[in-house]
Design a protein around this motif. Structure first.
Motif, PDB file in Angstrom:
ATOM      1  N   ALA A   1       0.828  -1.206   0.000  1.00 17.74           N
ATOM      2  CA  ALA A   1       0.000   0.000   0.000  1.00 17.74           C
ATOM      3  C   ALA A   1       0.861   1.254   0.000  1.00 17.74           C
ATOM      4  O   ALA A   1       0.548   2.237  -0.696  1.00 17.74           O
ATOM      5  CB  ALA A   1      -0.939  -0.003   1.197  1.00 17.74           C
ATOM      6  N   ALA A   2       1.942   1.235   0.771  1.00 17.64           N
ATOM      7  CA  ALA A   2       2.838   2.391   0.836  1.00 17.64           C
ATOM      8  C   ALA A   2       3.491   2.672  -0.515  1.00 17.64           C
ATOM      9  O   ALA A   2       3.857   3.816  -0.809  1.00 17.64           O
ATOM     10  CB  ALA A   2       3.915   2.161   1.896  1.00 17.64           C
ATOM     11  N   ARG A   3       3.611   1.639  -1.338  1.00 21.11           N
ATOM     12  CA  ARG A   3       4.200   1.813  -2.672  1.00 21.11           C
ATOM     13  C   ARG A   3       3.169   2.254  -3.709  1.00 21.11           C
ATOM     14  O   ARG A   3       3.508   2.448  -4.875  1.00 21.11           O
ATOM     15  CB  ARG A   3       4.862   0.509  -3.123  1.00 21.11           C
ATOM     16  CG  ARG A   3       6.027   0.080  -2.255  1.00 21.11           C
ATOM     17  CD  ARG A   3       6.690  -1.177  -2.799  1.00 21.11           C
ATOM     18  NE  ARG A   3       7.763  -1.636  -1.923  1.00 21.11           N
ATOM     19  CZ  ARG A   3       8.805  -2.361  -2.338  1.00 21.11           C
ATOM     20  NH1 ARG A   3       8.902  -2.722  -3.608  1.00 21.11           N
ATOM     21  NH2 ARG A   3       9.723  -2.740  -1.478  1.00 21.11           N
ATOM     22  N   GLY A   4       1.920   2.367  -3.291  1.00 25.26           N
ATOM     23  CA  GLY A   4       0.885   2.866  -4.183  1.00 25.26           C
ATOM     24  C   GLY A   4       0.126   1.814  -4.960  1.00 25.26           C
ATOM     25  O   GLY A   4      -0.680   2.149  -5.836  1.00 25.26           O
ATOM     26  N   HIS A   5       0.347   0.536  -4.654  1.00 30.11           N
ATOM     27  CA  HIS A   5      -0.387  -0.519  -5.336  1.00 30.11           C
ATOM     28  C   HIS A   5      -1.832  -0.582  -4.840  1.00 30.11           C
ATOM     29  O   HIS A   5      -2.124  -0.192  -3.703  1.00 30.11           O
ATOM     30  CB  HIS A   5       0.301  -1.866  -5.110  1.00 30.11           C
ATOM     31  CG  HIS A   5       1.676  -1.957  -5.672  1.00 30.11           C
ATOM     32  ND1 HIS A   5       1.933  -1.903  -7.026  1.00 30.11           N
ATOM     33  CD2 HIS A   5       2.893  -2.079  -5.065  1.00 30.11           C
ATOM     34  CE1 HIS A   5       3.239  -1.991  -7.234  1.00 30.11           C
ATOM     35  NE2 HIS A   5       3.844  -2.093  -6.065  1.00 30.11           N
ATOM     36  N   GLN A   6      -2.706  -1.111  -5.667  1.00 28.12           N
ATOM     37  CA  GLN A   6      -4.063  -1.414  -5.237  1.00 28.12           C
ATOM     38  C   GLN A   6      -4.036  -2.794  -4.591  1.00 28.12           C
ATOM     39  O   GLN A   6      -3.699  -3.779  -5.248  1.00 28.12           O
ATOM     40  CB  GLN A   6      -5.023  -1.392  -6.427  1.00 28.12           C
ATOM     41  CG  GLN A   6      -5.172  -0.027  -7.075  1.00 28.12           C
ATOM     42  CD  GLN A   6      -5.710   1.005  -6.095  1.00 28.12           C
ATOM     43  OE1 GLN A   6      -6.689   0.764  -5.382  1.00 28.12           O
ATOM     44  NE2 GLN A   6      -5.085   2.184  -6.065  1.00 28.12           N
TER      45      GLN A   6
END
Length: 216
Positions: A21-26
């Motif tokens: 999540a912190a890396r921006g993935h869904q």
């Protein structure tokens, strides 16, 4: 990327959800108790039973799936429950044609010497043998399969004890042997393990391979 995490409220699964999540993935977080899933705008909590007949349908459409499934080390039936759940996840991934299934296994199947796995040494804790042996059997089953896009990560031997108190933000990788820190098995912080898992999923770096990681 659109990534699913199975066992999203467990020790490893929770850390993986946070890292992805912190890396921006869904992130779709599969768990029996969705109330324990880490909250973020890009995290969707979904109640799921890996043994349910409709589970394969839930895995359709993801770019990758991380299975941190574990029925609990204190579960007296962990060996049988792990084997059943892991087999169900593997078949669901096959049916759903998951592009990359990264299975979080155990350290027991790592080698400490030629033809000697950690699980078969006298020092291996017998109270976790059944679960570790089920994970070893899973790896054995996966090795010859090409109908599932699997990869398998073994945490280091000292994953649950002797790990650094704070994450290092880095790690080193190996293949089938126990990684050492001098004369002792190396450990890793769970956040660094999650980083390694996220890196691997993004790169799909170990298709049809087992690998391990440890602190630097």
């Amino acid at each position: 990327m659109n990534i699913a995490v199975i066992g999203a409220t467990g020790y490893v699964g929770n850390a993986v959800v946070k890292e992805l999540a912190a890396r921006g993935h869904q992130v779709t977080a599969f768990a029996r108790n969705t109330g324990k899933v880490s909250e973020a705008a890009n995290v969707k909590a979904v109640a799921a039973d890996v043994n349910a007949a409709d589970f394969a349908g839930k895995l359709a459409g993801f770019d990758a799936v991380v299975s941190a499934f574990n029925p609990g080390w204190n579960n007296p039936n962990i060996g049988a429950d792990f084997a059943k759940g892991a087999a169900a996840i593997t078949e669901a991934a096959k049916t759903a044609q998951v592009p990359y299934l990264l299975v979080v296994g155990g350290a027991g199947s790592l080698y400490v010497a030629p033809n000697l796995q950690l699980i078969d040494t006298p020092e291996f804790p017998q109270d976790i043998f059944d679960g570790a042996n089920a994970a070893r059997n899973l790896l054995t089953d996966l090795r010859d399969r090409r109908d599932v896009n699997w990869a398998f990560i073994s945490p280091p031997a000292a994953f649950y004890e002797g790990s650094p108190s704070r994450p290092q933000g880095k790690y080193r990788s190996g293949k089938d042997e126990v990684l050492m820190n001098g004369e002792a098995p190396a450990g890793i912080h769970v956040d660094d393990l999650a980083k390694a898992i996220a890196d691997d999923v993004e790169q799909k770096a170990h298709l049809h391979q087992r690998f391990t990681v440890a602190e630097v």
